[in-house]
Write an enzyme that holds these catalytic residues in place. Sequence first.
Site, PDB file in Angstrom:
ATOM      1  N   TYR A  81      11.553   8.686   1.513  1.00  0.00           N
ATOM      2  CA  TYR A  81      11.549   7.638   0.487  1.00  0.00           C
ATOM      3  C   TYR A  81      12.293   8.013  -0.796  1.00  0.00           C
ATOM      4  O   TYR A  81      12.366   7.203  -1.714  1.00  0.00           O
ATOM      5  CB  TYR A  81      10.093   7.267   0.155  1.00  0.00           C
ATOM      6  CG  TYR A  81       9.327   6.752   1.360  1.00  0.00           C
ATOM      7  CD1 TYR A  81       9.676   5.549   1.963  1.00  0.00           C
ATOM      8  CD2 TYR A  81       8.271   7.469   1.912  1.00  0.00           C
ATOM      9  CE1 TYR A  81       8.995   5.080   3.074  1.00  0.00           C
ATOM     10  CE2 TYR A  81       7.568   7.017   3.021  1.00  0.00           C
ATOM     11  CZ  TYR A  81       7.943   5.815   3.599  1.00  0.00           C
ATOM     12  OH  TYR A  81       7.276   5.354   4.695  1.00  0.00           O
ATOM     13  N   ARG A 105       6.482   0.443  13.825  1.00  0.00           N
ATOM     14  CA  ARG A 105       7.122  -0.090  12.608  1.00  0.00           C
ATOM     15  C   ARG A 105       8.226  -1.100  12.934  1.00  0.00           C
ATOM     16  O   ARG A 105       8.811  -1.694  12.041  1.00  0.00           O
ATOM     17  CB  ARG A 105       7.728   1.051  11.782  1.00  0.00           C
ATOM     18  CG  ARG A 105       6.702   2.024  11.251  1.00  0.00           C
ATOM     19  CD  ARG A 105       7.351   3.051  10.334  1.00  0.00           C
ATOM     20  NE  ARG A 105       6.524   4.241  10.227  1.00  0.00           N
ATOM     21  CZ  ARG A 105       5.480   4.374   9.400  1.00  0.00           C
ATOM     22  NH1 ARG A 105       5.164   3.404   8.588  1.00  0.00           N
ATOM     23  NH2 ARG A 105       4.777   5.495   9.391  1.00  0.00           N
ATOM     24  N   ALA A 162       2.908  -0.859   4.929  1.00  0.00           N
ATOM     25  CA  ALA A 162       2.260  -0.897   6.247  1.00  0.00           C
ATOM     26  C   ALA A 162       1.744  -2.290   6.600  1.00  0.00           C
ATOM     27  O   ALA A 162       1.666  -2.650   7.788  1.00  0.00           O
ATOM     28  CB  ALA A 162       1.122   0.111   6.288  1.00  0.00           C
ATOM     29  N   HIS A 202       3.468  -4.688   9.133  1.00  0.00           N
ATOM     30  CA  HIS A 202       3.301  -4.568  10.587  1.00  0.00           C
ATOM     31  C   HIS A 202       1.955  -5.078  11.076  1.00  0.00           C
ATOM     32  O   HIS A 202       1.720  -5.115  12.281  1.00  0.00           O
ATOM     33  CB  HIS A 202       3.471  -3.093  10.999  1.00  0.00           C
ATOM     34  CG  HIS A 202       4.617  -2.407  10.322  1.00  0.00           C
ATOM     35  ND1 HIS A 202       5.925  -2.815  10.486  1.00  0.00           N
ATOM     36  CD2 HIS A 202       4.670  -1.377   9.424  1.00  0.00           C
ATOM     37  CE1 HIS A 202       6.722  -2.050   9.750  1.00  0.00           C
ATOM     38  NE2 HIS A 202       5.982  -1.170   9.089  1.00  0.00           N
ATOM     39  N   PRO A 224       0.787  -1.232   0.000  1.00  0.00           N
ATOM     40  CA  PRO A 224       0.000   0.000   0.000  1.00  0.00           C
ATOM     41  C   PRO A 224       0.822   1.286   0.000  1.00  0.00           C
ATOM     42  O   PRO A 224       1.779   1.424   0.764  1.00  0.00           O
ATOM     43  CB  PRO A 224      -0.804  -0.108   1.297  1.00  0.00           C
ATOM     44  CG  PRO A 224      -0.931  -1.564   1.538  1.00  0.00           C
ATOM     45  CD  PRO A 224       0.343  -2.178   1.016  1.00  0.00           C
ATOM     46  N   ASN A 225       0.416   2.178  -0.867  1.00  0.00           N
ATOM     47  CA  ASN A 225       0.933   3.547  -0.990  1.00  0.00           C
ATOM     48  C   ASN A 225       2.290   3.639  -1.693  1.00  0.00           C
ATOM     49  O   ASN A 225       2.760   4.740  -1.948  1.00  0.00           O
ATOM     50  CB  ASN A 225       1.003   4.251   0.381  1.00  0.00           C
ATOM     51  CG  ASN A 225      -0.369   4.399   0.987  1.00  0.00           C
ATOM     52  OD1 ASN A 225      -1.280   4.895   0.320  1.00  0.00           O
ATOM     53  ND2 ASN A 225      -0.552   3.951   2.211  1.00  0.00           N
ATOM     54  N   ARG A 232       5.632  12.036  -2.762  1.00  0.00           N
ATOM     55  CA  ARG A 232       5.422  12.605  -1.421  1.00  0.00           C
ATOM     56  C   ARG A 232       6.549  12.133  -0.524  1.00  0.00           C
ATOM     57  O   ARG A 232       7.206  11.140  -0.822  1.00  0.00           O
ATOM     58  CB  ARG A 232       4.093  12.081  -0.840  1.00  0.00           C
ATOM     59  CG  ARG A 232       2.946  13.041  -0.879  1.00  0.00           C
ATOM     60  CD  ARG A 232       1.713  12.427  -0.223  1.00  0.00           C
ATOM     61  NE  ARG A 232       2.033  11.594   0.931  1.00  0.00           N
ATOM     62  CZ  ARG A 232       1.259  10.599   1.376  1.00  0.00           C
ATOM     63  NH1 ARG A 232       0.150  10.293   0.748  1.00  0.00           N
ATOM     64  NH2 ARG A 232       1.596   9.907   2.444  1.00  0.00           N
ATOM     65  N   ASP A 255       0.834 -15.460   6.304  1.00  0.00           N
ATOM     66  CA  ASP A 255       0.403 -16.835   6.026  1.00  0.00           C
ATOM     67  C   ASP A 255       0.575 -17.167   4.542  1.00  0.00           C
ATOM     68  O   ASP A 255       0.946 -18.294   4.191  1.00  0.00           O
ATOM     69  CB  ASP A 255      -1.056 -17.030   6.444  1.00  0.00           C
ATOM     70  CG  ASP A 255      -1.228 -17.091   7.960  1.00  0.00           C
ATOM     71  OD1 ASP A 255      -0.213 -17.186   8.675  1.00  0.00           O
ATOM     72  OD2 ASP A 255      -2.382 -17.017   8.432  1.00  0.00           O
ATOM     73  N   GLU A 303      12.476  -9.597   2.354  1.00  0.00           N
ATOM     74  CA  GLU A 303      11.687  -8.407   2.716  1.00  0.00           C
ATOM     75  C   GLU A 303      12.568  -7.164   2.609  1.00  0.00           C
ATOM     76  O   GLU A 303      13.701  -7.169   3.106  1.00  0.00           O
ATOM     77  CB  GLU A 303      11.191  -8.590   4.154  1.00  0.00           C
ATOM     78  CG  GLU A 303      10.430  -7.392   4.701  1.00  0.00           C
ATOM     79  CD  GLU A 303       9.701  -7.733   5.997  1.00  0.00           C
ATOM     80  OE1 GLU A 303       9.166  -8.863   6.122  1.00  0.00           O
ATOM     81  OE2 GLU A 303       9.676  -6.877   6.891  1.00  0.00           O
ATOM     82  N   ASN A 345       8.136  -5.625  -0.448  1.00  0.00           N
ATOM     83  CA  ASN A 345       7.992  -4.502   0.471  1.00  0.00           C
ATOM     84  C   ASN A 345       6.492  -4.420   0.754  1.00  0.00           C
ATOM     85  O   ASN A 345       5.733  -3.844  -0.028  1.00  0.00           O
ATOM     86  CB  ASN A 345       8.511  -3.208  -0.145  1.00  0.00           C
ATOM     87  CG  ASN A 345       8.457  -2.058   0.860  1.00  0.00           C
ATOM     88  OD1 ASN A 345       7.781  -2.155   1.894  1.00  0.00           O
ATOM     89  ND2 ASN A 345       9.155  -0.980   0.554  1.00  0.00           N
ATOM     90  N   HIS A 371      12.700  -2.852   3.036  1.00  0.00           N
ATOM     91  CA  HIS A 371      12.113  -1.555   3.401  1.00  0.00           C
ATOM     92  C   HIS A 371      13.067  -0.461   2.966  1.00  0.00           C
ATOM     93  O   HIS A 371      14.286  -0.562   3.198  1.00  0.00           O
ATOM     94  CB  HIS A 371      11.847  -1.470   4.902  1.00  0.00           C
ATOM     95  CG  HIS A 371      10.864  -2.500   5.343  1.00  0.00           C
ATOM     96  ND1 HIS A 371       9.527  -2.406   5.033  1.00  0.00           N
ATOM     97  CD2 HIS A 371      11.040  -3.675   5.969  1.00  0.00           C
ATOM     98  CE1 HIS A 371       8.918  -3.482   5.485  1.00  0.00           C
ATOM     99  NE2 HIS A 371       9.803  -4.271   6.052  1.00  0.00           N
ATOM    100  N   ILE A 372      12.519   0.554   2.374  1.00  0.00           N
ATOM    101  CA  ILE A 372      13.330   1.662   1.875  1.00  0.00           C
ATOM    102  C   ILE A 372      13.951   2.413   3.054  1.00  0.00           C
ATOM    103  O   ILE A 372      15.134   2.725   3.074  1.00  0.00           O
ATOM    104  CB  ILE A 372      12.450   2.602   1.021  1.00  0.00           C
ATOM    105  CG1 ILE A 372      11.894   1.831  -0.181  1.00  0.00           C
ATOM    106  CG2 ILE A 372      13.244   3.834   0.579  1.00  0.00           C
ATOM    107  CD1 ILE A 372      10.764   2.550  -0.908  1.00  0.00           C
ATOM    108  N   SER A 373      13.111   2.710   4.035  1.00  0.00           N
ATOM    109  CA  SER A 373      13.596   3.394   5.237  1.00  0.00           C
ATOM    110  C   SER A 373      14.055   2.356   6.256  1.00  0.00           C
ATOM    111  O   SER A 373      13.746   1.164   6.128  1.00  0.00           O
ATOM    112  CB  SER A 373      12.463   4.248   5.828  1.00  0.00           C
ATOM    113  OG  SER A 373      11.370   3.421   6.217  1.00  0.00           O
ATOM    114  N   ARG A 418      12.414   4.455  13.158  1.00  0.00           N
ATOM    115  CA  ARG A 418      11.144   5.169  13.054  1.00  0.00           C
ATOM    116  C   ARG A 418      10.231   4.834  14.237  1.00  0.00           C
ATOM    117  O   ARG A 418      10.699   4.348  15.256  1.00  0.00           O
ATOM    118  CB  ARG A 418      10.507   4.864  11.689  1.00  0.00           C
ATOM    119  CG  ARG A 418      11.444   5.263  10.528  1.00  0.00           C
ATOM    120  CD  ARG A 418      10.817   5.055   9.187  1.00  0.00           C
ATOM    121  NE  ARG A 418       9.668   5.915   9.009  1.00  0.00           N
ATOM    122  CZ  ARG A 418       8.804   5.805   7.982  1.00  0.00           C
ATOM    123  NH1 ARG A 418       9.005   4.853   7.067  1.00  0.00           N
ATOM    124  NH2 ARG A 418       7.781   6.619   7.877  1.00  0.00           N
TER     125      ARG A 418
END
Length: 141
Positions: free
Chosen positions: A23, A111, A77, A80, A10-11, A18, A87, A98, A74, A100-102, A107
């Site tokens: 990011y 997270r 959200a 988490h 998502p996003n 943004r 599953d 897995e 990735n 994650h950019i950040s 954070r």
Amino acid sequence: MKTIAILNGPNLDRLGKREPEIYGRATLADLEAQLCAEFGSAAKLDFFQSNHEGELVDKISALADAKIDGVVINGAALTHTSVALRDALAGSGLRAVEVHISNIYKREEFRHKSLTAPVCVAVITGLGLEGYFAAVRYLLK
Ligand code: CA2
């Protein structure tokens, strides 16, 4: 030729549009083009982004049936929160990394917990977009 799927949650379709301080400025299309330029001759890359948990679960299920060679995920959200995503990965038999950019550990505390990390072979967090490249490189070995 090996097939690697690159799944974004998502996003992440908003990448580069943004919050560039977190990011960066590259868009998802930029990232996909850069990955194709780097790995396109060595692997078939299957890109998928969705803002919907069930669509990601369905995609993982289809990739499991296709027995592809690896997944870079990735989950954004959903990392988490999503038992369903965990599953799906656990039941897929797929090797997943897995990304994650950040750096999720720098954070907010919510997270710091990943439900999906325990069912992945590795987690890369905080390397920016470079994490996706490292993950594909690893999965192609
Ligand atoms: O650092 C990462 O890659 C994250 O997976 C990104 C997620 C966040 O919920 C995770 O905790 C860490 C958020 C993705 C939202 O992406 C945006 C990108 C640009 C603009 C707005 C959102």
